[in-house]
Design a protein around this motif. Structure first.
Motif, PDB file in Angstrom:
ATOM      1  N   ALA A  22       0.812  -1.211   0.000  1.00 16.72           N
ATOM      2  CA  ALA A  22       0.000   0.000   0.000  1.00 16.72           C
ATOM      3  C   ALA A  22       0.850   1.268   0.000  1.00 16.72           C
ATOM      4  O   ALA A  22       0.302   2.375  -0.059  1.00 16.72           O
ATOM      5  CB  ALA A  22      -0.928   0.010   1.210  1.00 16.72           C
ATOM      6  N   PRO A  55      -7.095  -7.903   2.974  1.00 13.87           N
ATOM      7  CA  PRO A  55      -6.964  -6.531   2.474  1.00 13.87           C
ATOM      8  C   PRO A  55      -8.268  -5.939   1.947  1.00 13.87           C
ATOM      9  O   PRO A  55      -8.398  -4.716   1.875  1.00 13.87           O
ATOM     10  CB  PRO A  55      -5.936  -6.674   1.341  1.00 13.87           C
ATOM     11  CG  PRO A  55      -5.207  -7.937   1.621  1.00 13.87           C
ATOM     12  CD  PRO A  55      -6.227  -8.845   2.244  1.00 13.87           C
ATOM     13  N   GLN A  68      -5.257   3.062   2.642  1.00 16.56           N
ATOM     14  CA  GLN A  68      -6.022   2.454   1.555  1.00 16.56           C
ATOM     15  C   GLN A  68      -5.272   1.214   1.074  1.00 16.56           C
ATOM     16  O   GLN A  68      -4.158   1.319   0.552  1.00 16.56           O
ATOM     17  CB  GLN A  68      -6.206   3.445   0.404  1.00 16.56           C
ATOM     18  CG  GLN A  68      -6.932   2.871  -0.818  1.00 16.56           C
ATOM     19  CD  GLN A  68      -8.290   2.273  -0.478  1.00 16.56           C
ATOM     20  OE1 GLN A  68      -8.386   1.087  -0.155  1.00 16.56           O
ATOM     21  NE2 GLN A  68      -9.317   3.092  -0.549  1.00 16.56           N
ATOM     22  N   LEU A  69      -5.884   0.060   1.255  1.00 19.88           N
ATOM     23  CA  LEU A  69      -5.236  -1.200   0.900  1.00 19.88           C
ATOM     24  C   LEU A  69      -5.557  -1.637  -0.517  1.00 19.88           C
ATOM     25  O   LEU A  69      -4.949  -2.577  -1.015  1.00 19.88           O
ATOM     26  CB  LEU A  69      -5.656  -2.296   1.884  1.00 19.88           C
ATOM     27  CG  LEU A  69      -5.399  -2.005   3.364  1.00 19.88           C
ATOM     28  CD1 LEU A  69      -5.866  -3.181   4.207  1.00 19.88           C
ATOM     29  CD2 LEU A  69      -3.928  -1.710   3.609  1.00 19.88           C
ATOM     30  N   ASP A  70      -6.526  -0.992  -1.153  1.00 18.50           N
ATOM     31  CA  ASP A  70      -6.939  -1.370  -2.506  1.00 18.50           C
ATOM     32  C   ASP A  70      -6.157  -0.554  -3.536  1.00 18.50           C
ATOM     33  O   ASP A  70      -6.387   0.639  -3.689  1.00 18.50           O
ATOM     34  CB  ASP A  70      -8.439  -1.120  -2.668  1.00 18.50           C
ATOM     35  CG  ASP A  70      -8.970  -1.620  -4.005  1.00 18.50           C
ATOM     36  OD1 ASP A  70      -8.159  -1.955  -4.893  1.00 18.50           O
ATOM     37  OD2 ASP A  70     -10.213  -1.656  -4.164  1.00 18.50           O
ATOM     38  N   PRO A  71      -5.216  -1.162  -4.248  1.00 18.45           N
ATOM     39  CA  PRO A  71      -4.376  -0.416  -5.201  1.00 18.45           C
ATOM     40  C   PRO A  71      -5.133   0.074  -6.429  1.00 18.45           C
ATOM     41  O   PRO A  71      -4.602   0.871  -7.206  1.00 18.45           O
ATOM     42  CB  PRO A  71      -3.289  -1.428  -5.581  1.00 18.45           C
ATOM     43  CG  PRO A  71      -3.958  -2.763  -5.399  1.00 18.45           C
ATOM     44  CD  PRO A  71      -4.871  -2.600  -4.222  1.00 18.45           C
TER      45      PRO A  71
END
Length: 263
Positions: A22, A55, A68-71
């Motif tokens: 992240a 995630p 924010q873990l969502d790329p």
């Protein structure tokens, strides 16, 4: 699916690996942050380095700032020029935001709106949950504008703005207002408020007899326009993103608790 992918799906991914992916810090530094008790998962401090998380479902903070873990999520600040309507498709054929969003692979949309004749900070994102929270009038995200208004603004007009102005849709008061300068026949004013009502700044100054000539939004929540030029765009910095995510999560959680208490 590979054995490694299946294991990650079933048991989660190591927290330090997720943090490194992240962009929080390297895996080694992430381990130091975890060991120092500076990382939480779903509101609970985590200190064990072997902790695995999901995630997608889990929420991580570092030093109280959300991560924010969502790329695939993107967050872009735009200094919207005047003459641009805050929509991705204008039925009247006016210049819209697609001239800015089309350059990105992600399908970005605007968080809230600015009038066509108002310039300044507009957040663009593909994060629907965050956009809903920050744009919804009930959450009252703080916004700061710089307005050039007609005439010399007297102390009595400032007092009225602070105490409340009667508009067609109800009384509204600013949070803060101050004169920052003057021009021939006009006054520069900085005004901060939470309201998300349509054209509320212009209507308030109209009500006290000082119509707005120019209006720029300088701040939106924790975001500051800074030196970003008119029509320019940039991705949020990690610090800015953390502040925005933290605000959105807090507002969303408070709304959820309020709904539960009302049931």
């Amino acid at each position: 699916m590979s054995a490694e992918a299946g294991q990650a799906s079933a048991e989660g991914v190591r927290l330090q690996k997720v943090m490194a992916a992240a962009g929080v810090a390297s895996r080694r530094v992430s381990e130091e942050l975890i060991g120092a008790g500076r990382v939480t998962v779903n509101g609970h401090v985590v200190t064990e380095l072997g902790r695995r998380i999901d995630p997608v479902a889990d929420r991580v903070t570092v030093d109280g700032s959300a991560v924010q873990l969502d790329p695939t999520r993107r967050y872009v600040m735009l200094n919207k020029p005047t003459g641009i309507v805050s929509t991705l498709r204008d039925e009247q054929g006016r210049p819209d935001l697609t001239r800015f969003t089309d350059r990105y692979e992600e399908r970005l949309f605007n968080v809230g709106r600015l009038d066509s004749d108002t310039s300044g900070l507009l957040l663009l994102t593909n994060d629907g949950e965050l956009a809903h929270v920050l744009a919804h009038p009930s959450f009252g995200v703080e916004k700061t504008y710089v307005a050039l208004v007609g005439g010399r603004l007297a102390a009595s007009a400032l007092a009225t703005l602070r105490s409340g102005v009667e508009l067609a849709d109800g009384v509204i008061a600013v949070d803060r207002v101050r004169v920052t300068g003057s021009r021939p026949g006009a006054t520069l004013v900085e005004v901060t408020l939470h309201s998300g009502r349509n054209r509320v700044v212009r209507r308030m100054f109209d009500a006290v007899g000082h119509p707005v000539r120019e209006l720029v939004r300088r701040r939106f929540g924790p975001l500051n326009l800074g030196p970003l030029g008119t029509g320019a765009m940039r991705d949020l910095t990690p610090k800015e993103l953390g502040s925005v995510l933290t605000l959105a999560r807090r507002e969303g959680e408070e709304a959820h608790l309020a709904r539960r208490e009302g049931e």
